[in-house]
Design a protein around this motif. Sequence first.
Motif, PDB file in Angstrom:
ATOM      1  N   THR A   1       0.916  -1.095  -0.082  1.00 25.58           N
ATOM      2  CA  THR A   1      -0.058  -0.417  -0.030  1.00 25.58           C
ATOM      3  C   THR A   1       0.903   0.984  -0.001  1.00 25.58           C
ATOM      4  O   THR A   1       0.779   2.227  -1.069  1.00 25.58           O
ATOM      5  CB  THR A   1      -0.668   0.007   1.218  1.00 25.58           C
TER       6      THR A   1
ATOM      7  N   GLU B   1       1.168   4.022  -3.696  1.00 28.23           N
ATOM      8  CA  GLU B   1       0.454   5.360  -3.612  1.00 28.23           C
ATOM      9  C   GLU B   1       1.682   6.276  -4.025  1.00 28.23           C
ATOM     10  O   GLU B   1       1.211   7.640  -4.301  1.00 28.23           O
ATOM     11  CB  GLU B   1       0.381   5.123  -2.067  1.00 28.23           C
TER      12      GLU B   1
ATOM     13  N   LEU C   1      -6.424   1.674  -6.155  1.00 26.14           N
ATOM     14  CA  LEU C   1      -6.516   2.491  -4.516  1.00 26.14           C
ATOM     15  C   LEU C   1      -7.225   2.107  -3.854  1.00 26.14           C
ATOM     16  O   LEU C   1      -8.931   2.972  -3.625  1.00 26.14           O
ATOM     17  CB  LEU C   1      -6.468   4.019  -4.808  1.00 26.14           C
ATOM     18  N   HIS C   2      -7.091   1.716  -2.647  1.00 21.97           N
ATOM     19  CA  HIS C   2      -8.667   1.488  -1.618  1.00 21.97           C
ATOM     20  C   HIS C   2     -10.080   0.610  -2.411  1.00 21.97           C
ATOM     21  O   HIS C   2     -10.542   1.537  -1.881  1.00 21.97           O
ATOM     22  CB  HIS C   2      -8.866   2.925  -0.867  1.00 21.97           C
TER      23      HIS C   2
ATOM     24  N   THR D   1      -5.754  -3.168  -2.332  1.00 21.80           N
ATOM     25  CA  THR D   1      -4.775  -2.159  -3.032  1.00 21.80           C
ATOM     26  C   THR D   1      -3.553  -2.837  -3.423  1.00 21.80           C
ATOM     27  O   THR D   1      -2.806  -3.355  -2.638  1.00 21.80           O
ATOM     28  CB  THR D   1      -4.009  -1.013  -1.205  1.00 21.80           C
TER      29      THR D   1
END
Length: 947
Positions: free
Chosen positions: A568, A572, A581-582, A597
């Motif tokens: 993660t 990012e 992403l999430h 993620t």
Amino acid sequence: MSKGRLIVQGSAPELKHRYGGGYRIMSSETQPQSMREAECIENANGQLVYTAASSAEACEIAKRLRRDGVNELYLAGPSIEDVFLEVSQEFRDEISESSNTASSQSSEKESPTYQQSETSLPTKALEIASGKGTSLFKQTWILFRKRLLILGRNWLPYLCAVVIPVATGGLTTMFLSGFQRLLCSRGELANNPRVLSLLTLEAFWGILVPVGPPAAFQPTSLPADYLQFVDRLRIQYTLGDFNNYIADNFRDVVPGGLYLDYNGEAAGVASAPLLAYRINGNLGYSALAKTVMDSYLMNTTIDADFSTFALPFIGSTGDSLQLVIYTGLAMSAYIGFFALYPTFERRSNIRALHYSNGLRPAPLWLAYGLFDALFVALVAIITTSIFTSMADVWFAPSYLGVVFFLFGIASIYLAYIISLFATTQLAAFAFVAGGQAIFLLIYFLLYLVLITFADAETLLTNLNTLQYTLGLISPSGNLLRVLLVSLNQSQVLCRGQSIVSYPGDFDAYGCPILYLTLQAICFYIFLVWHDNGKPFPLLSMFPRNKELATHDDESAIKSIPVDVRDETARVENSDDKLKVLHLEKMFKRYKAVDNVTFGVAAGEKLALLGPNGAGKTTTLSLIRGDLRPSSRISDVHISGLSIRKDQLAARRLLGVCPQFNTMDLMTVHEHLAFYARARGVPDVHSNVAKVMQAVGLAPYGKRMTAKLSGGNQRKLSLATAIIGNPTVLLLDEPSTGMDAVAMRVMWKAVRAICAGRAIIITTHSMEEASTLSDRTAIVDQRLLTIDTTSELTKRHGAGFYHVHIVLANGPASTTEEMQKVRDWVATSFKGVTMHDRLFPDSRGQLRFQITTVANQVPIGTASSEPSSSGESASAEDELEKSGSDSIGIALTTTDNSPVKTAASDQLITMLDTLESAKERLGIGYYTIGQATLEDVFLDVISRNRAL
């Protein structure tokens, strides 16, 4: 069996021993100088692979590698799939084609084996042109051409769509026989009632009058003008005779009968006469019957005619309204045929594949509307021509044709909307045709109510109000209004004593034309909005799942595995081609995807594994933009483009091989050419030929896609995904339905196109995942672990070896022989787990599991203390202490390198131990396999679900 012939048979270990291609010893370390180049090859995951024909040879190669300082060794034994590929003639044919070896040469030279194919035939990179993208108008033309192409194979619905309204139009014009065009004078709306008299009754029916009794009624006493009907009289002597005659001849008695002494006969006194008359008509029969009686009693000639008052309803109105209603129903029904293909396309996931491969909703619905408009225009022209040629009663018939066309366009887009939600083609047709017909009948019934009960002064205003309201929401209501206007029903065209001068007047054709145009535009906008998947601006301000908007819960963060947290943090701040992403997705109260993620870099292949219902396909749907995430912070970036904010541009960079087969009504070549054009590929035919060759579809170019086998349909789905050379490739269970041969052809195609591309593969085949992927992620609603396959195996699955022994006597082995081997295994190896549920009825076979050294004595225990010499005891020393027949090893170091060394030495000792006891114990064959990705998968999933 291969090509209808039995090739080999035997027990699984026997077949593995004879045809499995031997053992493969793998290492990630550098090849020693002492090993010849010819003895190893480099596999798809960058490992060095050494092949051995037997377990004894494998043991010798492993010893040589250990002596040369190679500490990390892995052993892969033969499998039944290896046997199948080795003896399969189909696979040899595939290898020959991949090697560009002519069939004549193949017959002269020995066909390559499976192992040779894996080692000697490098995968050639697939060089195809990349798609440049296409404009809205270009895509419209491409989709229009597709519909024209499909028409030749799906012509029956369109033939029905043309024949039904045209045939109905021709038949209903018969109702206009003798119909006169309605003008605007006050008498035009009144009917001309018939006049009823004795003469007309005699002419049409014939008069028959029973009379009596003879004493009271003398026919010669009739007035002079009635004497001509004397022969029509029937004398009845009693009241009973009179009643019986009426009962027996009620169909012929016209206009009625007379009995002049009804009460006198019973009571002996004169009284009022009895009159009988027909009542199944109008009151004329009773009036004329009473006239006959009064004339006799008064002895006076009475000439009477009977007629009803004129009504505001002309006699031909019924016929013209039948034409209106039948034509309207036929027009409503034929639109239903245009919902069939869009429903088929959606239900077959063809449209989802369109959107996932760069096509956009706006040109798609525009192209489909233009295509179906061809048939609508044909219906409008032919129907209008029939109407005008059969009767000269229509008002401005050219406007009638325009409205027929606009009604068809608006109704087509309404049919498309219904196709978005219909469960079957039949349901779509029923809802479209039935819905239009229902609205038409509602409008017609309200029209009848108004012309029956409304005041004459307000009738026109009420009819216009009906149109302004119901016509606003119903295309069929506008159609009915136009049919009424064209025949000037209820004088809707009248302005005073004259017809409206301009046909486009709002209360004439103008209102339906405007409404139908607006409806077509609104329906089209709804279709584009729906398929784009964007919420209304106001609704997007209020997330449906506010509890999913943040993930800052400290306890939740601590429960995330370390490798998932590291991934993660990396993603990012990375520039991966694909960044997930999430991601979160809720279906009512069920959370299918929970804060997933990960990222995939250019040239990287990620295997996404999980059990059924784990959220793999939902995750891919979120990546494609087919589903919207439930959290505001969820997003997917494809080469920097957000799937939430710039869905269409992001989708152009995607290639999708869906879990399902999407077979349109085209041949294989036409199918791929269509998607190549949609991608904007400059050299369509070159790309198609190369991709078909790469996936093994070259022999099937002219075959209809629906007639391909399941495996070839999967190949076509893969070919569709790569035809435009996309940046990100999503392969959702690409090998489903393929045999081992077809699967390996597909693997080669995937390897050929992986350069510079981010690829996600979901699969239930662990061999496929380990063969194709650079990294593996395991999900079960949430991401459980992610790393390279080798690291995951070390972390979760490097705990045991699988051993399978078959005695030389096979099924004939005695219980004593099997027990002897079983006891030897239990005493010779530490950490043994027997898998002998069927023992002693296991037909000469034994299966057991040996725990590896790393799991027998964990690193950092008391046994890791230094030896008396002050140095840590090596793994080799522990091996010596354990004896040649014992595989139990205690680690005495905290360094990882001796762990690898001990594991490799344990493997060598296992092979030595089994080989040395092979003849003494009567062991015929054995295989040794290390923990696989499947073991890792089961371990990770079971641990997660146990929490």
